[in-house]
Design a protein around this motif. Structure first.
Motif, PDB file in Angstrom:
ATOM      1  N   PRO A 125       0.834  -1.204   0.000  1.00  0.00           N
ATOM      2  CA  PRO A 125       0.000   0.000   0.000  1.00  0.00           C
ATOM      3  C   PRO A 125       0.867   1.252   0.000  1.00  0.00           C
ATOM      4  O   PRO A 125       2.008   1.241   0.440  1.00  0.00           O
ATOM      5  N   GLU A 126       0.298   2.297  -0.508  1.00  0.00           N
ATOM      6  CA  GLU A 126       1.008   3.572  -0.519  1.00  0.00           C
ATOM      7  C   GLU A 126       1.144   4.043   0.918  1.00  0.00           C
ATOM      8  O   GLU A 126       0.179   4.049   1.684  1.00  0.00           O
ATOM      9  N   PRO A 127       2.349   4.439   1.327  1.00  0.00           N
ATOM     10  CA  PRO A 127       2.524   4.890   2.705  1.00  0.00           C
ATOM     11  C   PRO A 127       1.839   6.231   2.928  1.00  0.00           C
ATOM     12  O   PRO A 127       1.664   7.020   2.002  1.00  0.00           O
ATOM     13  N   ASP A 128       1.444   6.440   4.197  1.00  0.00           N
ATOM     14  CA  ASP A 128       0.864   7.723   4.546  1.00  0.00           C
ATOM     15  C   ASP A 128       1.954   8.782   4.439  1.00  0.00           C
ATOM     16  O   ASP A 128       3.143   8.504   4.580  1.00  0.00           O
ATOM     17  N   VAL A 129       1.537   9.985   4.220  1.00  0.00           N
ATOM     18  CA  VAL A 129       2.498  11.072   4.101  1.00  0.00           C
ATOM     19  C   VAL A 129       3.101  11.335   5.471  1.00  0.00           C
ATOM     20  O   VAL A 129       2.403  11.525   6.455  1.00  0.00           O
ATOM     21  N   VAL A 130       4.432  11.300   5.535  1.00  0.00           N
ATOM     22  CA  VAL A 130       5.133  11.513   6.793  1.00  0.00           C
ATOM     23  C   VAL A 130       5.696  12.926   6.786  1.00  0.00           C
ATOM     24  O   VAL A 130       6.336  13.330   5.819  1.00  0.00           O
ATOM     25  N   PRO A 131       5.472  13.689   7.868  1.00  0.00           N
ATOM     26  CA  PRO A 131       6.049  15.035   7.910  1.00  0.00           C
ATOM     27  C   PRO A 131       7.581  14.961   7.851  1.00  0.00           C
ATOM     28  O   PRO A 131       8.190  13.967   8.228  1.00  0.00           O
ATOM     29  N   ASP A 132       8.194  16.028   7.369  1.00  0.00           N
ATOM     30  CA  ASP A 132       9.635  16.044   7.192  1.00  0.00           C
ATOM     31  C   ASP A 132      10.407  15.919   8.498  1.00  0.00           C
ATOM     32  O   ASP A 132      11.504  15.367   8.527  1.00  0.00           O
ATOM     33  N   ASP A 133       9.858  16.423   9.611  1.00  0.00           N
ATOM     34  CA  ASP A 133      10.610  16.398  10.863  1.00  0.00           C
ATOM     35  C   ASP A 133      10.491  15.070  11.607  1.00  0.00           C
ATOM     36  O   ASP A 133      11.199  14.847  12.585  1.00  0.00           O
TER      37      ASP A 133
END
Length: 190
Positions: A125-133
């Protein structure tokens, strides 16, 4: 090797086949250079002969017959094909090519491709968007592997030190054992 003023043909015999190839590639430049250097030469074609072996004696080279051209100087004229041949080619070009692919097979391939894509989306599955920090999962796994590698290396070093100390008759903390000390004293007195 020679120049025919009537036809404007310059005959050249290279020393090796590779030089012959280079002469053929550079023929337009060589013709232009010859016409520029020799006024009234009017060189129109460059005829590259078969490679001639190098002769050391100039008298023998002058007496030897000139090499025969490898390619005829006269261009080959193409005959027009017969009318029946031209009609057959035209009919062949206009004929519709029958499809060699069965529509049922094409449909089955499309269904199989769609099913494989669906399985792929479920398995990966496409991973959830992870914040840059925030550290991504892959970075966390790498850090854990590094920690395990350091722990394994430390345990291996401790074991190696303990085994070496046992071979030398010492305990792991570096103190000489009583039995080892007694055996060393016995050897000295003997």
């Amino acid at each position: 090797m020679g120049f025919d003023a009537d036809t404007g043909r310059l005959d050249v015999a290279p020393g090796a086949p590779a030089y012959g190839t280079q002469l053929r590639w550079k023929a337009p430049k060589l013709i232009a250079a010859a016409n520029e250097k020799v006024s009234g030469a009017n060189v129109r074609t460059l005829n590259v002969l078969a490679p001639a072996p190098a002769r050391a004696d100039p008298a023998a080279a002058a007496a030897a017959p000139a090499p025969q051209p490898a390619v005829p100087a006269v261009p080959v004229e193409r005959r027009t094909p017969p009318e029946g041949y031209r009609r057959a080619i035209e009919a062949h070009r206009q004929a519709a090519r029958p499809s060699l692919v069965d529509p049922a097979i094409t449909e089955a391939v499309e269904r199989q491709t769609a099913a494989m894509r669906a399985l792929s989306r479920r398995a990966f599955p496409e991973p959830d968007v992870v914040p840059d920090d925030v550290t991504a999962r892959i970075e966390q796994a790498r850090l854990e592997r590094r920690r395990q590698a350091v722990a394994t290396e430390t345990a291996a070093l401790r074991r190696a030190r303990a085994e070496r100390a046992a071979r030398e008759g010492q305990t792991a903390d570096g103190v000489i054992g009583r039995a080892a000390k007694a055996s060393q004293m016995g050897r000295r007195t003997a």
